[in-house]
Every structure is written in C-alpha cells, then in structure tokens.
Design a protein around this motif. Structure first.
Motif, short mmCIF file in Angstrom:
data_model
loop_
_atom_site.label_atom_id
_atom_site.label_comp_id
_atom_site.label_asym_id
_atom_site.label_seq_id
_atom_site.Cartn_x
_atom_site.Cartn_y
_atom_site.Cartn_z
N PHE A 28 0.83 -1.03 -0.02
CA PHE A 28 -0.02 0.06 -0.09
C PHE A 28 0.82 1.31 -0.03
CE2 PHE A 28 -2.30 -3.45 2.13
CZ PHE A 28 -3.55 -3.38 1.23
N ASN A 29 0.43 2.27 -0.71
CA ASN A 29 1.06 3.65 -0.37
C ASN A 29 0.76 4.25 0.90
OD1 ASN A 29 2.09 3.41 -3.09
ND2 ASN A 29 -0.04 4.03 -3.99
N LEU A 30 -0.29 3.99 1.57
CA LEU A 30 -0.65 4.57 2.79
C LEU A 30 -1.62 3.76 3.50
CD1 LEU A 30 -0.85 7.65 4.21
CD2 LEU A 30 -3.04 7.89 3.17
N ILE A 31 -1.42 4.06 4.85
CA ILE A 31 -2.47 3.06 5.72
C ILE A 31 -3.06 4.14 6.51
CG2 ILE A 31 -2.63 1.55 7.95
CD1 ILE A 31 -0.08 0.28 6.83
N LEU A 32 -4.49 4.03 6.45
CA LEU A 32 -5.56 4.97 7.30
C LEU A 32 -5.84 3.96 8.42
CD1 LEU A 32 -7.98 6.57 4.63
CD2 LEU A 32 -6.07 7.69 5.92
N ALA A 33 -5.75 4.40 9.70
CA ALA A 33 -6.22 3.60 10.69
C ALA A 33 -6.90 4.47 11.64
CB ALA A 33 -4.83 3.43 11.56
N GLU A 62 -3.75 8.54 11.05
CA GLU A 62 -4.78 8.08 12.10
C GLU A 62 -5.80 9.01 11.83
OE1 GLU A 62 -5.74 8.12 16.89
OE2 GLU A 62 -3.73 8.64 16.18
N LEU A 63 -6.98 8.26 11.95
CA LEU A 63 -8.34 9.19 11.67
C LEU A 63 -8.93 9.55 12.95
CD1 LEU A 63 -10.14 7.06 9.04
CD2 LEU A 63 -9.08 9.02 8.55
N ASP A 79 -10.26 17.20 4.90
CA ASP A 79 -9.25 16.97 5.68
C ASP A 79 -8.63 15.89 5.16
OD1 ASP A 79 -9.43 19.90 6.74
OD2 ASP A 79 -10.21 19.07 8.43
N MET A 80 -9.58 14.93 5.38
CA MET A 80 -9.01 13.35 5.07
C MET A 80 -8.49 13.43 3.75
SD MET A 80 -10.91 9.78 5.11
CE MET A 80 -11.85 10.05 3.82
N LEU A 81 -8.99 13.75 2.64
CA LEU A 81 -8.65 13.50 1.49
C LEU A 81 -7.29 14.51 1.24
CD1 LEU A 81 -11.85 13.90 -0.74
CD2 LEU A 81 -10.39 11.94 -0.40
N ASN A 82 -7.04 15.54 2.05
CA ASN A 82 -5.82 16.26 1.86
C ASN A 82 -4.90 15.45 2.49
OD1 ASN A 82 -6.89 18.56 0.48
ND2 ASN A 82 -7.54 19.50 2.33
N ALA A 83 -5.13 14.94 3.59
CA ALA A 83 -3.97 14.17 4.36
C ALA A 83 -3.55 12.82 3.45
CB ALA A 83 -4.51 13.54 5.71
#
Length: 94
Positions: A28-33, A62-63, A79-83
């Motif tokens: 993965f390129n990124l992990i959202l947790a 981290e969400l 904000d999530m999309l920007n992060a």
C-alpha cells in the motif's frame, strides 16, 4: 469517499485482518487507521504494524473517529482527502 476521489481502497476490519493482507503480499501507498481512543490501542497498532516488515516505510494517517465527544459533524472528509494526497505525494517524492 476515497474511491470517489479515484483511490484504490482495501479495508481491513481489524489489525489481524490487516496483517493477513501483509502476509498475502499486499502493498500500500498509505495506511489509514481508525484507532480506538487510548494509548494502549496506539501501542498495539504500532506493535502489530512493526511485525509487518514490508510496511515499515508506509505512512500511517490516524483518523481518530472513535474519540469521545466526536460527532458526525466533526468529521471533515476534505481534511482526510488532503492528508491522503499529501502523504502519497511525499512518498512519491522520496
């Protein structure tokens, strides 16, 4: 929301499911947790992801949606999309 923005999304219901993805060779390129509130939960996540050797350099965002007092109105998808886009862009530049 992420799919609508053009991202490929894989969902793991918990840390064990995420580790199975790792063991199956997923990258993965990124992990959202979305980590439940509490220092112990954050340590557990770090310990579990520390076992995932191929993901050690993968950024984690981290969400924190499980924080006490957080309402649906407090979640900001922009904000999530920007992060997400910033973290992926930084990784691509590295």
């Amino acid at each position: 929301m992420l799919r609508q923005a053009g991202y490929d999304v894989t969902v793991a219901r918990d840390a064990n499911a995420a580790l199975r993805l790792h063991d199956d060779g997923e990258a993965f390129n990124l992990i959202l947790a979305d980590i439940p509130d509490g220092e112990a939960s954050r340590r557990e996540l770090a310990r579990n992801l520390g076992q995932a050797t191929e993901w050690r350099n993968t950024p984690i965002v981290e969400l924190g949606l499980h924080r006490p007092g957080l309402t649906g109105d407090a979640f900001n998808g922009g904000d999530m999309l920007n992060a997400v886009s910033e973290n992926i862009a930084e990784r691509g530049a590295a």
